[in-house]
Design a protein around this motif. Sequence first.
Motif, mmCIF file in Angstrom:
data_model
loop_
_atom_site.group_PDB
_atom_site.id
_atom_site.type_symbol
_atom_site.label_atom_id
_atom_site.label_comp_id
_atom_site.label_asym_id
_atom_site.label_seq_id
_atom_site.Cartn_x
_atom_site.Cartn_y
_atom_site.Cartn_z
ATOM 1 N N THR A 119 87.466 27.000 9.450
ATOM 2 C CA THR A 119 86.905 27.476 8.184
ATOM 3 C C THR A 119 85.454 27.885 8.404
ATOM 4 O O THR A 119 84.845 27.499 9.389
ATOM 5 C CB THR A 119 86.920 26.393 7.088
ATOM 6 O OG1 THR A 119 86.263 25.235 7.603
ATOM 7 C CG2 THR A 119 88.330 26.053 6.679
ATOM 8 N N SER A 120 84.935 28.612 7.448
ATOM 9 C CA SER A 120 83.651 29.245 7.709
ATOM 10 C C SER A 120 82.489 28.270 7.700
ATOM 11 O O SER A 120 81.409 28.577 8.169
ATOM 12 C CB SER A 120 83.417 30.375 6.727
ATOM 13 O OG SER A 120 83.066 29.874 5.472
ATOM 14 N N SER A 163 80.894 26.851 5.060
ATOM 15 C CA SER A 163 79.876 26.972 4.001
ATOM 16 C C SER A 163 79.499 25.601 3.480
ATOM 17 O O SER A 163 78.393 25.393 3.012
ATOM 18 C CB SER A 163 80.343 27.786 2.800
ATOM 19 O OG SER A 163 81.312 28.698 3.116
ATOM 20 N N THR A 164 80.442 24.673 3.497
ATOM 21 C CA THR A 164 80.144 23.387 2.890
ATOM 22 C C THR A 164 79.920 22.277 3.910
ATOM 23 O O THR A 164 79.528 21.190 3.546
ATOM 24 C CB THR A 164 81.286 22.965 1.946
ATOM 25 O OG1 THR A 164 82.528 23.078 2.654
ATOM 26 C CG2 THR A 164 81.335 23.855 0.730
ATOM 27 N N THR A 215 90.525 38.915 -5.303
ATOM 28 C CA THR A 215 91.528 38.016 -4.725
ATOM 29 C C THR A 215 90.916 36.672 -4.372
ATOM 30 O O THR A 215 90.030 36.588 -3.541
ATOM 31 C CB THR A 215 92.120 38.635 -3.453
ATOM 32 O OG1 THR A 215 91.077 38.816 -2.477
ATOM 33 C CG2 THR A 215 92.750 39.992 -3.746
ATOM 34 N N THR A 230 90.995 30.054 3.754
ATOM 35 C CA THR A 230 91.578 29.933 5.089
ATOM 36 C C THR A 230 92.848 29.076 4.990
ATOM 37 O O THR A 230 93.882 29.372 5.599
ATOM 38 C CB THR A 230 90.573 29.242 6.042
ATOM 39 O OG1 THR A 230 89.327 29.910 5.942
ATOM 40 C CG2 THR A 230 91.073 29.252 7.476
HETATM 41 P P1 ATP Z 1 84.359 25.584 4.466
HETATM 42 O O1 ATP Z 1 85.634 25.149 3.837
HETATM 43 O O2 ATP Z 1 84.233 25.203 5.908
HETATM 44 O O3 ATP Z 1 83.159 25.275 3.645
HETATM 45 P P2 ATP Z 1 84.781 28.235 3.411
HETATM 46 O O4 ATP Z 1 85.444 27.547 2.267
HETATM 47 O O5 ATP Z 1 83.568 29.054 3.126
HETATM 48 O O6 ATP Z 1 84.429 27.192 4.556
HETATM 49 P P3 ATP Z 1 86.891 30.214 3.523
HETATM 50 O O7 ATP Z 1 88.226 29.633 3.670
HETATM 51 O O8 ATP Z 1 86.645 31.529 4.185
HETATM 52 O O9 ATP Z 1 85.829 29.211 4.125
HETATM 53 O O10 ATP Z 1 86.535 30.429 2.021
HETATM 54 C C1 ATP Z 1 87.328 30.025 0.934
HETATM 55 C C2 ATP Z 1 86.444 29.858 -0.283
HETATM 56 O O11 ATP Z 1 85.825 31.098 -0.613
HETATM 57 C C3 ATP Z 1 87.150 29.458 -1.536
HETATM 58 O O12 ATP Z 1 87.352 28.071 -1.593
HETATM 59 C C4 ATP Z 1 86.197 29.959 -2.617
HETATM 60 O O13 ATP Z 1 85.140 29.052 -2.819
HETATM 61 C C5 ATP Z 1 85.649 31.216 -2.023
HETATM 62 N N1 ATP Z 1 86.371 32.417 -2.489
HETATM 63 C C6 ATP Z 1 87.157 33.232 -1.748
HETATM 64 N N2 ATP Z 1 87.597 34.272 -2.478
HETATM 65 C C7 ATP Z 1 87.098 34.114 -3.718
HETATM 66 C C8 ATP Z 1 87.198 34.856 -4.945
HETATM 67 N N3 ATP Z 1 87.885 35.981 -5.036
HETATM 68 N N4 ATP Z 1 86.556 34.367 -6.023
HETATM 69 C C9 ATP Z 1 85.847 33.217 -5.956
HETATM 70 N N5 ATP Z 1 85.702 32.494 -4.834
HETATM 71 C C10 ATP Z 1 86.317 32.922 -3.726
#
Ligand code: ATP
Length: 654
Positions: free
Chosen positions: A269-270, A272-273, A418, A422
Amino acid sequence: MADAAGQGQGLESLSAEERRFPPPPGLAEHANVTEATFEAAAADDVAFWAEQARRLSWETEPTQTLDWSDAPFARWFADGRLNAAYNCLDRHVEAGLGERVAFHFEGEPGDTRTITYAELTAQVCQAANALVELGVKAGDRVAIYMPMIPEAAVAMLACARIGAPHTVVFGGFSSDALATRILDCGVEVVITADGGYRKGKASALKPAVDEALERCPEVRSVLVVRRTEQETAMTEGRDVWWHDLVDRQPTEHAYEAFEAEHPLYIMYTSGSTGQPKGIFHTTGGYLTGVAYTHWATFDLKPETDVFWTAADIGWVTGHSYLVYGPLANGTTSVMYEGTPDTPHQGRWWDVVDKYGVTILYCAPTAIRTFMKWGAEIPAKADLSSLRLLGSVGEPINPEAYVWYREHIGHDRTPVVDTWWQTETGMHMISPMPGVAEGKPGAAMRAVPGVSVKVVNDEGQPVSDDAAGYLVIDRPWPAMLRGIWGDQQRYVDTYWSRFPGVYFAGDGAKLDADGDIWLLGRVDDVMNVSGHRMSTTEIESSLVSHPKVAEAAVVGASDETTGQAIVAFVILRSEAGDGGPDVVDELRRHVAKDIGAIARPRQIMVVDELPKTRSGKIMRRLLRDVAENRELGDVTTLTDSTVMDLIKGNLATTS
Ligand code: ATP
Ligand code: MG
């Protein structure tokens, strides 16, 4: 934050968004998804997914659909057998589509390659044969650390063809991030390139691999694509050039069919958190989910559409909607290597024009950057081929949605926002463009076959017009099957907050029509004098001010209010430096728009914001700045110098 989103107090102050955009009649008439699709899927979701699995070619047709007896560990289509690469490639050639273009590749320096399905199939067979020669067997993990070039997709599909799960590591990450991922999933073979082009120059990749491998003694082979032709050190006995090994292989490879639950890939996952998690996906359910949603959400017409996901393959969006979904559907896609402002800020629009792109899919961060650069830039290109626009990665601010539709979509194209992760593998919430009346800022409702709810602290569904936590209460085919090497963390992270349902970690709100608005991470919800405030709403309010291009809001601890709102804003270029009173003007704007309680304590004008590779703002780092703390983990930033820039900026403005 246990009470983060609950019951909706404080969050009722959403700025009212009343603009509506019904589907264009031509699209609605021939739409892939209609209201009847939702009804059929809701009546029997398992039967619905069994039906969608028929989009794939199975060597052994599954007789079972869902096995949820060991929840939360799902098995989909468990007795079916298939090969993912065959489904993305050979079967289209066998169906007479060998001459159809799979990828229009556009390199940043302007070099191009047109690759048909027949050619891509041959290249993947060669790469699969090469991996076999390197001793890679089904089940072995292979790391891919590449620029955005066709060989990246070829490498993924070659791994899939021989049943070796890949883990793609974003090419912008440091050697440290690469090493951590290699070690976490026990990789022995790495595929990389000498470098790639970014911002007008060749940027090396191979040295980062060499550095990472000092910590990874288990890696025995490194396959290196020549892209930039820069000086590249090769370690004797370990490193081999792609053109030496792959090009001499036969263009045929007899594939094997694997069980539907065979692992397809691991994607971190990216971050962010926090610490990234190795999310793993399997074959049959994942491919069913991405093929279906790619077709449904984008109202795909594979004979005529030219589809462009402007996202890196190092992000899940690149996996599901640049590689697996589009190829499973026999789509013609564009793949672009570089940055949007090289050699000029209209590069994307030239690409759209040149290839006649009909569907564009990108992140709000890109849209806000284009807003910052100004509408006159896209206006120079012919964008009339576009018929649908997509957004992914973050909530899209209503202002950005409207700008996107107006200046890129000539005020005619639907915008599909959308929501997915991940972990979900596929779109989960999105307007279906033939039936939804688009609302700027709303992701609308679950896609057919998916069931989501918004619940309060007790796990009870909230009433309309209230906010709460987003959960998914039915299994879905592309769902993660776990966290690599740590199934307890899988159960704890996603399935423990509310028993029996998947906790996404995002806040959401239902409006009076029952449509869903995403409010950002539950961890990002702020508590100001007992009022719960969503970062997303305040950011959207700031972005609705004509001088602001981008905004990030965090809650910093505050002695009197518990938390105080601190905002970081990037101004639009036409706003110049914003003038001496810009901060006051913005504070007043938010107070007027949302309410006095939402007025930021502090607003800082900055040039850049810290982002992950998928363009998400890393609020936790901004919180560190706002609270004057040491910065936390910065390894997943796309550009680690940004934080120095911001801190420098603050030193001169405060
Ligand atoms: P990590 O879980 O390690 O912090 P991440 O959540 O940033 O990383 P991703 O799986 O790429 O990694 O991101 C999913 C998250 O991105 C979702 O949980 C949500 O918070 C946000 N997200 C993605 N698409 C949307 C959207 N269309 N509207 C609102 N939020 C979105
Ligand atoms: Mg996440």
